[in-house]
Design a protein around this motif. Structure first.
Motif, PDB file in Angstrom:
ATOM      1  N   SER A 260       0.838  -1.200   0.000  1.00  0.00           N
ATOM      2  CA  SER A 260       0.000   0.000   0.000  1.00  0.00           C
ATOM      3  C   SER A 260       0.866   1.240   0.000  1.00  0.00           C
ATOM      4  O   SER A 260       1.830   1.338   0.783  1.00  0.00           O
ATOM      5  CB  SER A 260      -0.900   0.018   1.240  1.00  0.00           C
ATOM      6  OG  SER A 260      -1.477   1.300   1.430  1.00  0.00           O
ATOM      7  N   HIS A 261       0.519   2.215  -0.848  1.00  0.00           N
ATOM      8  CA  HIS A 261       1.305   3.443  -0.851  1.00  0.00           C
ATOM      9  C   HIS A 261       0.976   4.340   0.332  1.00  0.00           C
ATOM     10  O   HIS A 261       1.532   5.430   0.466  1.00  0.00           O
ATOM     11  CB  HIS A 261       1.189   4.195  -2.180  1.00  0.00           C
ATOM     12  CG  HIS A 261      -0.200   4.462  -2.659  1.00  0.00           C
ATOM     13  ND1 HIS A 261      -1.035   3.480  -3.107  1.00  0.00           N
ATOM     14  CD2 HIS A 261      -0.892   5.633  -2.812  1.00  0.00           C
ATOM     15  CE1 HIS A 261      -2.183   4.014  -3.500  1.00  0.00           C
ATOM     16  NE2 HIS A 261      -2.120   5.319  -3.322  1.00  0.00           N
ATOM     17  N   GLY A 262       0.101   3.877   1.232  1.00  0.00           N
ATOM     18  CA  GLY A 262      -0.092   4.554   2.502  1.00  0.00           C
ATOM     19  C   GLY A 262       0.844   4.053   3.581  1.00  0.00           C
ATOM     20  O   GLY A 262       0.895   4.619   4.676  1.00  0.00           O
ATOM     21  N   ASP A 263       1.599   3.005   3.281  1.00  0.00           N
ATOM     22  CA  ASP A 263       2.548   2.405   4.227  1.00  0.00           C
ATOM     23  C   ASP A 263       3.901   3.112   4.095  1.00  0.00           C
ATOM     24  O   ASP A 263       4.432   3.252   2.999  1.00  0.00           O
ATOM     25  CB  ASP A 263       2.685   0.916   3.935  1.00  0.00           C
ATOM     26  CG  ASP A 263       3.640   0.232   4.883  1.00  0.00           C
ATOM     27  OD1 ASP A 263       4.857   0.264   4.605  1.00  0.00           O
ATOM     28  OD2 ASP A 263       3.182  -0.330   5.887  1.00  0.00           O
ATOM     29  N   ALA A 264       4.463   3.525   5.212  1.00  0.00           N
ATOM     30  CA  ALA A 264       5.681   4.331   5.177  1.00  0.00           C
ATOM     31  C   ALA A 264       6.839   3.593   4.509  1.00  0.00           C
ATOM     32  O   ALA A 264       7.577   4.176   3.699  1.00  0.00           O
ATOM     33  CB  ALA A 264       6.070   4.748   6.591  1.00  0.00           C
ATOM     34  N   ASP A 265       7.034   2.318   4.824  1.00  0.00           N
ATOM     35  CA  ASP A 265       8.148   1.574   4.229  1.00  0.00           C
ATOM     36  C   ASP A 265       7.953   1.390   2.728  1.00  0.00           C
ATOM     37  O   ASP A 265       8.898   1.497   1.945  1.00  0.00           O
ATOM     38  CB  ASP A 265       8.297   0.205   4.904  1.00  0.00           C
ATOM     39  CG  ASP A 265       8.798   0.311   6.343  1.00  0.00           C
ATOM     40  OD1 ASP A 265       9.421   1.344   6.667  1.00  0.00           O
ATOM     41  OD2 ASP A 265       8.549  -0.620   7.124  1.00  0.00           O
ATOM     42  N   VAL A 266       6.716   1.109   2.327  1.00  0.00           N
ATOM     43  CA  VAL A 266       6.416   0.887   0.906  1.00  0.00           C
ATOM     44  C   VAL A 266       6.652   2.166   0.109  1.00  0.00           C
ATOM     45  O   VAL A 266       7.324   2.159  -0.932  1.00  0.00           O
ATOM     46  CB  VAL A 266       4.970   0.387   0.724  1.00  0.00           C
ATOM     47  CG1 VAL A 266       4.597   0.358  -0.759  1.00  0.00           C
ATOM     48  CG2 VAL A 266       4.812  -0.999   1.338  1.00  0.00           C
TER      49      VAL A 266
END
Length: 296
Positions: A53-59
């Protein structure tokens, strides 16, 4: 390198197709996608894929590494706790990544309404405009695609149009407003991403070619489909009741507030000019997109 979020959606998918055809050989494309299996095999062989998910900081941090530009689209979250969480909350990790990786240009999907008297009470649109401000605050060159209602939203009512000759909405039947095809939104995004000579922050309105009322749209659909189609106006209370239980309370109120603001002029704040208009007419969209779905 250009990063594309939501590459399997209506806008992101079409944008990806355009960029695969038109991106110069020296530029790479990277996509952020939860399920890479939803990408066509031919696409996966030509793009760098970041899974998640592009809401995930690592991603989003991995996605922005080495990138020059980002196409930003917030996906719907039916059970979001608030409109702020749905837009700015989802975007905050990306805003940090834009700064950390010195992203030069970002193009975001947003909405019309900035500067209108109802901008502060427009649910999804109010939250989207706040998201634009968050991205702009990072210092990137940013363009928000300021969109009206999508023509493609009518696809969710294809069965009702086919079986009953009826589509519904909450705005007055004779209220004319802009409406845009998602193909034109994708085209506007592609133009900005392929020519990154622009600087600063601002909006790019995508108004479609004409203002239409629901009655105008019913008339055009009737002609294209060869059968009577009429518009039925829903009350906001009925609209709220139809959504309740299908999505969370925050999203319900976000939609209700947005539709109330549209009736009060939310989409009327931008003057139509050749630069703010787009080519796909509602009639063309009905012939090329709606009719095949209704007749399937």
């Amino acid at each position: 390198m250009i990063v594309i979020t939501a590459p399997t959606g209506q806008i992101g998918g079409r944008l990806l197709d355009i960029l695969l055809d038109e991106t110069p050989a020296h530029e790479e494309l990277r996509v952020v996608v939860r399920d890479p299996g939803k990408l066509p095999d031919a696409v996966r062989t030509h793009v760098d894929v970041v899974t998640g998910s592009h809401g995930d900081a690592d991603v989003v941090d991995r996605a922005c590494a080495g990138a020059d530009a980002v196409f930003w689209l917030v996906p719907p979250d039916p059970w979001t706790p608030s409109m702020d969480a749905a837009y700015s909350g989802f975007t905050r990790p990306a805003a940090k990544a834009f700064t950390a990786h010195r992203i030069g240009h970002v193009v975001g999907v947003s909405a019309l309404g900035r500067g209108t008297p109802v901008a502060g009470r427009a649910g999804h649109v109010t939250a989207s405009l706040a998201m634009d401000d968050l991205i702009a605050s990072t210092g990137v060159a940013y363009r928000a695609l300021a969109n009206p209602t999508f023509m493609d939203n009518l696809l969710s009512q294809a069965a009702s149009i086919r079986d009953h000759g009826v589509f519904t909405g909450t705005v007055s039947a004779d209220r004319r407003a802009p409406t845009a095809a998602t193909r034109d939104i994708a085209r506007a995004a592609a133009d900005l991403l392929l020519d990154r000579s622009w600087t600063g922050t601002g909006e790019v309105p995508v108004l479609g070619p004409e203002d239409l009322s629901a009655n105008d749209m019913a008339h055009i659909m009737s002609e294209v489909l060869g059968r009577p189609v009429r518009y039925e106006r829903q009350s906001l209370d009925d609209f709220r009741a139809a959504l309740t239980g299908r999505v969370g309370d925050a999203l319900v109120e976000g939609y209700v507030d947005m539709m109330s603001a549209k009736e009060d002029g939310l989409d009327d704040g931008v003057r139509r000019t050749p630069d703010t208009s787009n080519p796909t007419t509602f009639r063309q969209w009905c012939e090329e997109v709606l009719k095949p779905v209704v007749q399937a």
